[in-house]
Motif scaffolding. Structure first.
Motif, short mmCIF file in Angstrom:
data_model
loop_
_atom_site.label_atom_id
_atom_site.label_comp_id
_atom_site.label_asym_id
_atom_site.label_seq_id
_atom_site.Cartn_x
_atom_site.Cartn_y
_atom_site.Cartn_z
N LEU A 157 69.18 50.60 3.40
CA LEU A 157 70.53 50.59 3.96
C LEU A 157 71.30 49.37 3.50
N ILE A 158 72.59 49.57 3.14
CA ILE A 158 73.42 48.43 2.77
C ILE A 158 74.64 48.29 3.67
N GLY A 159 75.07 49.34 4.37
CA GLY A 159 76.23 49.21 5.26
C GLY A 159 76.81 50.55 5.64
N LYS A 160 78.10 50.53 5.98
CA LYS A 160 78.77 51.77 6.36
C LYS A 160 80.22 51.74 5.89
N VAL A 161 80.80 52.94 5.77
CA VAL A 161 82.19 53.06 5.31
C VAL A 161 83.12 52.67 6.46
N VAL A 162 84.06 51.76 6.16
CA VAL A 162 85.00 51.33 7.20
C VAL A 162 86.41 51.84 6.95
N SER A 163 86.73 52.23 5.73
CA SER A 163 88.05 52.83 5.46
C SER A 163 87.95 53.66 4.19
N VAL A 174 75.79 45.24 5.65
CA VAL A 174 75.07 44.85 6.86
C VAL A 174 75.05 43.33 7.03
N SER A 175 75.35 42.59 5.96
CA SER A 175 75.36 41.13 6.03
C SER A 175 76.68 40.56 6.51
N THR A 176 77.59 41.42 6.97
CA THR A 176 78.88 40.96 7.44
C THR A 176 78.74 40.10 8.70
N ARG A 177 79.74 39.26 8.93
CA ARG A 177 79.77 38.47 10.17
C ARG A 177 80.56 39.16 11.26
N ASN A 178 80.96 40.37 11.05
CA ASN A 178 81.70 41.13 12.06
C ASN A 178 80.82 41.32 13.30
N PRO A 179 81.22 40.73 14.44
CA PRO A 179 80.37 40.84 15.65
C PRO A 179 80.26 42.25 16.19
N GLU A 180 81.16 43.12 15.78
CA GLU A 180 81.11 44.50 16.28
C GLU A 180 80.15 45.36 15.46
#
Length: 292
Positions: A157-163, A174-180
């Motif tokens: 897994l590397i992440g998810k689509v946000v837009s 997945v390495s983002t600092r987004n707390p949500e």
């Protein structure tokens, strides 16, 4: 006078060696202009060196080739063993899948948290800001990509689509600092241990798997995958493996440091995961919610 000085042969040999060493030292001196006798002497010495160096190099090369051949033989043996293990693993997976399908058919179970399909994509840009770990892929709405779809590489897994736009989409890693950003995860252990991927430790480049119950034992090297709970990420996507576990300051839960399965910095070809099982649009579940 010692006897060996009386031996004329030894004396001649000693004088010959001294003269030869002197000539060699003289011939090796670094000078721009050399005389004809010196050039002749250097050529003679070089010819003699080539006579001895070629067999010596040949013998050394022969032993190097033998060592390379031995290494190749050992490497070939290891690869054959791995192929045999892979063939056995493939057969086991096939049998388990057949058994699983039969059991699901007997129980009339239609939905599966692990069912999903792939949309192949290529990373075409990356946001240089580490606070927003975002990449842009070359697939968008016309290709069936929607927001909140999971994205993975061949390793995990590397992440998810946000837009999304018509032809491109933005993926939050997945390495983002987004707390949500939260991912419901499952540690593959003897017991089913749930937790939440919440945050990323920049110092160690590890994902933080939090909210692990304090009374469960998490071992180093255990694999972590998506749990399938929460409605976004299907179950069974590799996330990484446990490096270490630390108790939280209050001692109520534990936090595991996870080595990401995917290389989050060298991304080129990725896959957008289209989850087959339709789930309600709810945030990723907490362990307490999972237990309830």
């Amino acid at each position: 006078m010692p006897s060996f000085f009386l031996n004329k042969r030894l004396l001649m040999l000693l004088i010959g060696i001294i003269i030869l060493v002197a000539l060699l030292g003289f011939s090796l001196r670094d000078r721009e202009n050399t005389t004809v006798p010196e050039q002749f002497l250097k050529d003679i010495v070089g010819f003699g060196q080539s006579i001895f160096s070629r067999p010596a190099n040949g013998v050394a090369g022969f032993f190097e080739d033998v060592q390379d051949l031995r290494n190749t033989y050992e490497e070939n043996g290891r690869l054959k063993a791995q192929l045999e293990e892979l063939a056995q693993l493939k057969a086991d997976v096939y049998d388990l899948k057949q058994d699983n399908d039969k059991l699901r058919e007997m129980l009339d179970i239609q939905d599966n948290l692990r069912d999903y399909t792939h949309i192949q994509a290529t990373v075409i840009a990356r946001n240089p800001a580490r606070l927003q770990d975002l990449v842009v892929i070359n697939k968008g709405q016309v290709h069936g990509v929607e927001t909140d779809m999971a994205v993975r590489s061949s390793k995990g897994l590397i992440g998810k689509v946000v837009s999304t736009s018509q032809l491109t989409s933005t993926v939050e890693l997945v390495s983002t600092r987004n707390p949500e950003n939260r991912i419901s995860a499952l540690i593959q252990s003897e017991d089913r241990i749930f937790g939440l991927i919440e945050g990323y430790d920049d110092k160690s480049d590890r994902l933080l798997l939090k909210r692990i119950p304090y009374d469960v034992e998490v071992k180093e090297g255990e694999l972590v995958e998506t749990s399938g709970l929460g409605g976004i990420f299907p179950a069974g996507l590799p996330i990484g493996e446990v490096e270490k576990v630390e108790a939280d300051p209050l001692g109520l839960t534990q936090t595991a440091y996870i080595i990401p399965a995917a290389d989050l910095y060298d991304l080129e070809h990725v896959m957008v995961v289209e989850r087959s099982m339709v789930s309600p649009d709810i945030p990723e579940a907490t362990p307490e919610e999972v237990e309830q």
